[in-house]
Design a protein around this motif. Structure first.
Motif, PDB file in Angstrom:
ATOM      1  N   ILE A  53      35.702  40.136  35.754  1.00  6.42           N
ATOM      2  CA  ILE A  53      36.062  39.179  36.276  1.00  6.42           C
ATOM      3  C   ILE A  53      37.978  39.539  36.094  1.00  6.42           C
ATOM      4  CG2 ILE A  53      37.483  36.911  35.465  1.00  6.42           C
ATOM      5  CD1 ILE A  53      34.412  37.406  34.820  1.00  6.42           C
ATOM      6  N   GLY A  54      38.163  40.586  34.718  1.00 11.37           N
ATOM      7  CA  GLY A  54      40.128  40.209  35.283  1.00 11.37           C
ATOM      8  C   GLY A  54      40.199  41.196  36.127  1.00 11.37           C
ATOM      9  N   ALA A  55      39.731  42.717  36.429  1.00 14.78           N
ATOM     10  CA  ALA A  55      39.766  43.327  37.031  1.00 14.78           C
ATOM     11  C   ALA A  55      39.877  42.250  38.932  1.00 14.78           C
ATOM     12  CB  ALA A  55      39.031  44.172  37.501  1.00 14.78           C
ATOM     13  N   TYR A  56      39.275  42.234  38.693  1.00 16.11           N
ATOM     14  CA  TYR A  56      39.227  40.983  40.511  1.00 16.11           C
ATOM     15  C   TYR A  56      40.138  40.180  40.222  1.00 16.11           C
ATOM     16  CZ  TYR A  56      37.571  38.712  43.774  1.00 16.11           C
ATOM     17  OH  TYR A  56      37.139  38.214  45.563  1.00 16.11           O
ATOM     18  N   LEU A  57      40.758  39.129  39.378  1.00 19.32           N
ATOM     19  CA  LEU A  57      41.808  38.399  38.874  1.00 19.32           C
ATOM     20  C   LEU A  57      42.830  39.873  39.749  1.00 19.32           C
ATOM     21  CD1 LEU A  57      41.241  35.636  36.162  1.00 19.32           C
ATOM     22  CD2 LEU A  57      41.533  34.944  39.478  1.00 19.32           C
ATOM     23  N   SER A  58      43.046  40.455  39.085  1.00 28.35           N
ATOM     24  CA  SER A  58      44.724  41.031  38.641  1.00 28.35           C
ATOM     25  C   SER A  58      45.029  41.704  40.152  1.00 28.35           C
ATOM     26  CB  SER A  58      43.584  42.755  38.530  1.00 28.35           C
ATOM     27  OG  SER A  58      45.260  43.700  37.694  1.00 28.35           O
ATOM     28  N   GLU A  59      43.260  42.315  41.204  1.00 24.53           N
ATOM     29  CA  GLU A  59      43.166  42.400  42.404  1.00 24.53           C
ATOM     30  C   GLU A  59      43.790  41.831  43.361  1.00 24.53           C
ATOM     31  OE1 GLU A  59      40.279  43.673  45.847  1.00 24.53           O
ATOM     32  OE2 GLU A  59      39.527  43.970  43.421  1.00 24.53           O
ATOM     33  N   VAL A  96      42.393  42.618  28.832  1.00 24.64           N
ATOM     34  CA  VAL A  96      43.633  42.145  28.100  1.00 24.64           C
ATOM     35  C   VAL A  96      44.665  43.085  28.742  1.00 24.64           C
ATOM     36  CG1 VAL A  96      44.844  42.013  26.640  1.00 24.64           C
ATOM     37  CG2 VAL A  96      43.253  41.183  26.368  1.00 24.64           C
ATOM     38  N   GLU A  97      43.970  44.500  29.137  1.00 25.95           N
ATOM     39  CA  GLU A  97      44.266  45.783  30.273  1.00 25.95           C
ATOM     40  C   GLU A  97      44.307  45.099  30.955  1.00 25.95           C
ATOM     41  OE1 GLU A  97      45.389  47.974  28.920  1.00 25.95           O
ATOM     42  OE2 GLU A  97      45.188  47.575  26.217  1.00 25.95           O
ATOM     43  N   SER A  98      43.992  44.417  32.115  1.00 20.53           N
ATOM     44  CA  SER A  98      43.931  43.415  32.949  1.00 20.53           C
ATOM     45  C   SER A  98      44.796  42.842  33.608  1.00 20.53           C
ATOM     46  CB  SER A  98      42.463  42.811  33.716  1.00 20.53           C
ATOM     47  OG  SER A  98      41.009  43.924  33.781  1.00 20.53           O
ATOM     48  N   PHE A  99      44.973  41.818  32.228  1.00 18.16           N
ATOM     49  CA  PHE A  99      45.752  40.693  31.937  1.00 18.16           C
ATOM     50  C   PHE A  99      47.308  41.280  31.926  1.00 18.16           C
ATOM     51  CE2 PHE A  99      48.328  38.474  29.204  1.00 18.16           C
ATOM     52  CZ  PHE A  99      48.716  36.856  29.702  1.00 18.16           C
ATOM     53  N   LEU A 100      47.575  42.320  30.738  1.00 20.48           N
ATOM     54  CA  LEU A 100      48.836  42.794  30.560  1.00 20.48           C
ATOM     55  C   LEU A 100      49.156  43.549  32.294  1.00 20.48           C
ATOM     56  CD1 LEU A 100      49.118  44.114  27.243  1.00 20.48           C
ATOM     57  CD2 LEU A 100      49.950  42.033  28.046  1.00 20.48           C
ATOM     58  N   LYS A 101      48.158  43.811  33.022  1.00 21.76           N
ATOM     59  CA  LYS A 101      48.702  44.933  33.971  1.00 21.76           C
ATOM     60  C   LYS A 101      49.779  43.851  35.211  1.00 21.76           C
ATOM     61  CE  LYS A 101      46.815  47.758  37.546  1.00 21.76           C
ATOM     62  NZ  LYS A 101      45.719  48.276  38.290  1.00 21.76           N
ATOM     63  N   VAL A 103      50.574  40.472  34.449  1.00 18.96           N
ATOM     64  CA  VAL A 103      52.126  40.007  33.801  1.00 18.96           C
ATOM     65  C   VAL A 103      52.824  41.108  34.188  1.00 18.96           C
ATOM     66  CG1 VAL A 103      53.672  39.279  31.621  1.00 18.96           C
ATOM     67  CG2 VAL A 103      51.015  38.811  31.950  1.00 18.96           C
ATOM     68  N   ALA A 104      52.723  42.787  34.579  1.00 15.30           N
ATOM     69  CA  ALA A 104      53.895  43.683  34.166  1.00 15.30           C
ATOM     70  C   ALA A 104      54.063  43.038  35.272  1.00 15.30           C
ATOM     71  CB  ALA A 104      53.089  44.786  33.964  1.00 15.30           C
ATOM     72  N   LYS A 105      52.685  43.037  36.723  1.00  8.82           N
ATOM     73  CA  LYS A 105      53.578  43.023  37.987  1.00  8.82           C
ATOM     74  C   LYS A 105      54.604  41.903  38.831  1.00  8.82           C
ATOM     75  CE  LYS A 105      53.198  43.973  42.774  1.00  8.82           C
ATOM     76  NZ  LYS A 105      52.453  45.276  42.818  1.00  8.82           N
ATOM     77  N   LEU A 106      54.372  40.838  37.832  1.00  4.90           N
ATOM     78  CA  LEU A 106      55.082  39.385  38.227  1.00  4.90           C
ATOM     79  C   LEU A 106      56.598  40.051  37.115  1.00  4.90           C
ATOM     80  CD1 LEU A 106      52.759  36.489  36.985  1.00  4.90           C
ATOM     81  CD2 LEU A 106      53.274  37.563  39.118  1.00  4.90           C
ATOM     82  N   LEU A 107      56.483  40.258  36.672  1.00  4.38           N
ATOM     83  CA  LEU A 107      57.822  41.311  36.022  1.00  4.38           C
ATOM     84  C   LEU A 107      58.214  42.423  36.251  1.00  4.38           C
ATOM     85  CD1 LEU A 107      57.441  41.228  32.085  1.00  4.38           C
ATOM     86  CD2 LEU A 107      57.988  39.494  33.101  1.00  4.38           C
TER      87      LEU A 107
END
Length: 807
Positions: A53-59, A96-101, A103-107
């Motif tokens: 789920i996290g990976a797909y949301l990140s994509e 969390v790894e997907s989440f931080l990825k 967040v980093a993209k937004l920053l």
């Protein structure tokens, strides 16, 4: 086949369909809450799908960012936040790894709104306590990016403020997330602290600029809430509050580097604010050592920051002990004295040497002394006593453990060091409160201090008197004796007087004669100025108020009368001003002590002499002597007795009121010096021989008794006269001995010492004969009839020992 499933929604995996359903057709409608609840329930039911789920949301988020569909980006981050808050399973690490990825993209985006959005999500994540540890997670990028945001220079002031506040919140979140987890990256490493701390200080430093540009007073309360400086201050306090003993150095070192790089020591306002926030100022001492060769203004700025930060309780200090702290400051003081004398940091002036300005070094020395006083004021009484002894041990004195340097430069260095250390000691002693003078002025400290009181330098003597006054004054009466006068009614001074305690009585019995001697000798110094006499008057008055009983009062009166004799006889060949000052000093003190004792006849005698002086000799009173332009006389010889305070009259009136009249009749004679005490060892043989004579006089073999002498009035009168004559003879003998050792040739002195050595040897031989003589019988002496003593020895085996005797 995969591509076909991707095009047909019914064939897509369930988690993807659930994720797609949370996004509305119009992003302005926001997150679809019912579908979000379904996704959350699915994630809780099948935690193994959480990482997918996290990976797909990140994509999806990365794709939406690239297409500038920022509404869907906000929805994706909201969904991630809700999933993080709801799921605490063991497989959350991959999510969390997907989440931080994301967040980093937004920053990384240039859009301020996306940066703020990513920061807010990271802060929410930082407040979550994870159930499982992470071994491979890194926050290096976030530390760097948040620090960069703290230095934002956006054109729009409001946007710049929001970005900087987001950066500070992000750094706060990183600290909270990593500081308590040993498996996470060590946030206290210098590589992280060198980015975090300067970013916070940067926002603290620019608080004035932000306040000066606030749009209107009506928006002031709202702006205060959005002030980056206040947020940075809270973050810095939290950072240092979480620091352990081993980590505090890495957190404070960037502060010192920041103040150095931006030249913030000389204005010192920002530096003081920083160290009041930090609350731990001890690490600044090592930085002072590192800058020991910097300009005096820079070192003075560092020391003044220490002084301002010392209001924080020293018990919470981190780092060296209290004595090490004062040792560092005293070492800097000595280095500054050397710099001022030599004119360079290397001790020798060359072409490439930086010339030192003496007035700048003097400013630095005053700053160090002020800082020593500030630190001492925060210490408890027992630690303050240790500091006082420590500073006194550093004062160079002749003929002690500190060898005095010779030569003009060495003498100047010794003198400046003595003055600066005594100034420091005066700062520490100011406001010192101790109920027990024995602990406030121990013997080892008092001996060294009073030995300094007799130096030739007038400034040093004045400092010693002021230090003694600071210790003795425990009720704040010092300022009431700042001027010398003969008040007709001292009740207007409103003195605070307490009864002398038992501990103070013991202290005076032990040290009073030592104090009297140094006061007496200080009065005889030719280089005394008005300040010295004012200090002597204050010291006499405070002893009378704080430490006086009847015996001390009598001794002080005898001492002042002896000072009057010094001015009258003038054996020291004192100038006219000094003699008039001694007369005036005696008049002022006797006027004070007479009203304190409240003996009417004593007060009347003092008042009569003062009135006579006002009419005939005003130059003997403080009102004419201790003024800007003293009104003196040209001739002080032949002073009539009516102008003097008479010892016989005072002893008569005080003796009738219960004081020790016999002691008052005896003139004051100062005790021997410390060096003379060493010569007392040669009189041991004389003392033992005296005891031998007493023993032989009282021995049983001497049957003849000397008849008792009849005591009459004439006998007592003769004894008093003889005692005075004996004292005069003793004084003359001492003067002859001193003169002999000063002027006699070496051979004569050597012969005299050899004779004394042979006399001592003969006395020792007598002692040895007594020692090896067989002991008397334990049975002692029995008395026969008619009172005649008879010696009768009983053998040891027939003796009867008491029952309590243990073999």
């Amino acid at each position: 086949m995969y591509g076909v499933c991707g095009c047909c929604g019914a064939l897509r995996p369930r988690y993807k369909r659930l994720v797609d359903n949370i996004f509305p057709e119009d992003p302005e409608d926001g997150l679809v809450k019912t579908n979000m609840e379904k996704l959350t329930f699915y994630a809780l039911s099948a935690p193994e799908k959480l990482d997918r789920i996290g990976a797909y949301l990140s994509e999806r988020l990365i794709r939406d960012v690239g297409r500038h569909r920022y509404g869907y980006v906000c929805i994706a981050m909201e969904a991630l936040d809700q999933l993080l808050m709801a799921c605490h399973c063991q497989s959350i690490n991959l999510f969390v790894e997907s989440f931080l990825k994301m967040v980093a993209k937004l920053l990384e985006s240039e859009k301020p709104n996306l940066q703020i959005l990513g920061t807010n999500s990271f802060v929410k994540f930082a407040n979550i306590e994870e159930d499982t540890p992470s071994y491979h997670r890194s926050y290096d990028f976030f530390v760097s990016r948040f620090s960069e945001m703290c230095h934002s220079s956006h054109e729009d002031l409001e946007i710049k403020t929001k970005i900087r506040m987001s950066g500070i919140k992000g750094l706060q979140g990183v600290v909270r997330k990593t500081v308590n987890d040993e498996l996470q990256a060590n946030i206290w490493d210098p590589q992280h602290m060198d980015k975090i701390v300067p970013s916070l200080l940067f926002n603290l430093q620019h608080v004035e600029e932000a306040e000066s540009r606030s749009p209107s007073p009506l928006q002031a309360p709202e702006k205060e809430k959005e002030n980056p400086a206040e947020l940075a201050e809270r973050c810095l306090r939290e950072l240092l509050g979480r620091a352990a003993f081993g980590n505090i150095k890495n957190a404070i070192k960037p502060v010192l580097i920041h103040l150095d790089n931006h030249s913030l020591w000389e204005p010192k306002v920002f530096a003081i604010r920083c160290f009041k926030i930090i609350m731990y100022s001890i690490q600044l001492l090592s930085h002072l050592d590192a800058n020991s060769r910097s300009a005096a203004t820079v070192r003075a700025g560092i020391v003044e920051v220490l002084s301002e930060a010392a209001v924080i309780a020293a018990t919470g200090s981190v780092g060296p002990t209290v004595l090490e702290m004062f040792n560092t400051l005293l070492r800097q003081l000595r280095l500054s004295i050397d710099y001022a004398l030599t004119g360079s940091y290397d001790g020798a002036i060359s072409l490439g040497t930086k010339i030192i300005k003496e007035h700048e070094e003097r400013m630095f020395q005053e700053a160090v002394i002020k800082t020593i006083g500030s630190f001492a004021s925060t210490l408890p009484t027992y630690q303050r006593s240790e500091v006082i002894l420590f500073i006194m041990s550093k004062v160079p004195l002749p003929s002690l453990h500190h060898p005095m340097e010779t030569g003009r430069t060495g003498e100047n260095r010794n003198r400046l060091t003595q003055i600066m250390l005594l100034k420091s000691l005066l700062q520490v002693s100011t406001g010192f409160q101790s109920n027990n003078m024995m602990s406030a002025l121990p013997s080892n400290f008092l001996d060294r201090l009073l030995s300094t009181a007799l130096m030739e330098d007038a400034e040093i003597r004045l400092f010693v008197l002021e230090i003694l006054i600071s210790f003795i004054d425990r009720h704040g009466n010092r300022h009431k004796f700042s001027t010398i006068s003969t008040l007709s009614d001292i009740s207007i001074l409103k003195l605070k007087v307490d009864k002398c305690s038992r501990q103070d009585t013991i202290f005076m019995k032990k040290h009073s004669q030592q104090l009297y001697r140094h006061i007496y000798l200080s009065c005889k110094e030719e280089t005394n100025l008005q300040k010295h006499y004012e200090a002597l008057y204050g010291l006499l008055a405070l002893i009378s108020i704080e430490l006086a009983n009847e015996e001390v009062v009598v001794d002080l009166i005898r001492l002042v009368l002896a000072v009057q004799d010094v001015a009258q006889v003038n054996e020291e060949n004192l100038p006219v001003y000094n003699r008039c000052a001694l007369y005036a000093l005696g008049a002022a003190y006797l006027n004070l002590i007479s009203q304190l004792t409240t003996v009417p006849a004593f007060c009347q005698h003092i008042h009569e002499v003062i009135e006579t002086r006002k009419k005939e000799a005003p130059y003997m009173l403080p009102e004419d002597v201790f003024v800007e332009r003293p009104r003196l006389t040209h001739n002080l010889d032949g002073v009539v007795i009516e102008l003097l305070f008479r010892q016989s009259k005072i002893s008569e009136v005080l003796g009738g009121s219960g004081y020790n009249a016999d002691r008052l009749c005896v003139p004051y004679i100062p005790q021997l010096t410390d060096e003379d005490r060493l010569s007392k060892r040669k009189s041991i043989g004389e003392t033992i021989s005296l005891q031998v004579e007493v023993e032989s006089r009282n021995s049983p073999e001497k049957e003849e008794r000397v008849p008792a002498e009849e005591i009459t009035y004439e006998t007592l009168k003769k004894a008093i006269v003889d005692s005075v004559a004996v004292e005069e003879q003793e004084r003359e003998r001492r003067r002859q001995v001193v003169e002999k050792f000063q002027k006699a040739p070496f051979e004569e002195i050597a012969a005299h010492c050899g004779a004394r050595a042979s006399l001592l040897q003969s006395k020792l031989n007598q002692i040895f004969e007594i020692t090896i003589r067989p002991p008397p019988s334990p049975s002692g002496t029995i008395t026969a009839a008619y009172g005649q003593p008879q010696n009768h020895s009983i053998p040891v085996y027939e003796m009867k020992f008491p029952d309590l005797c243990v073999y």
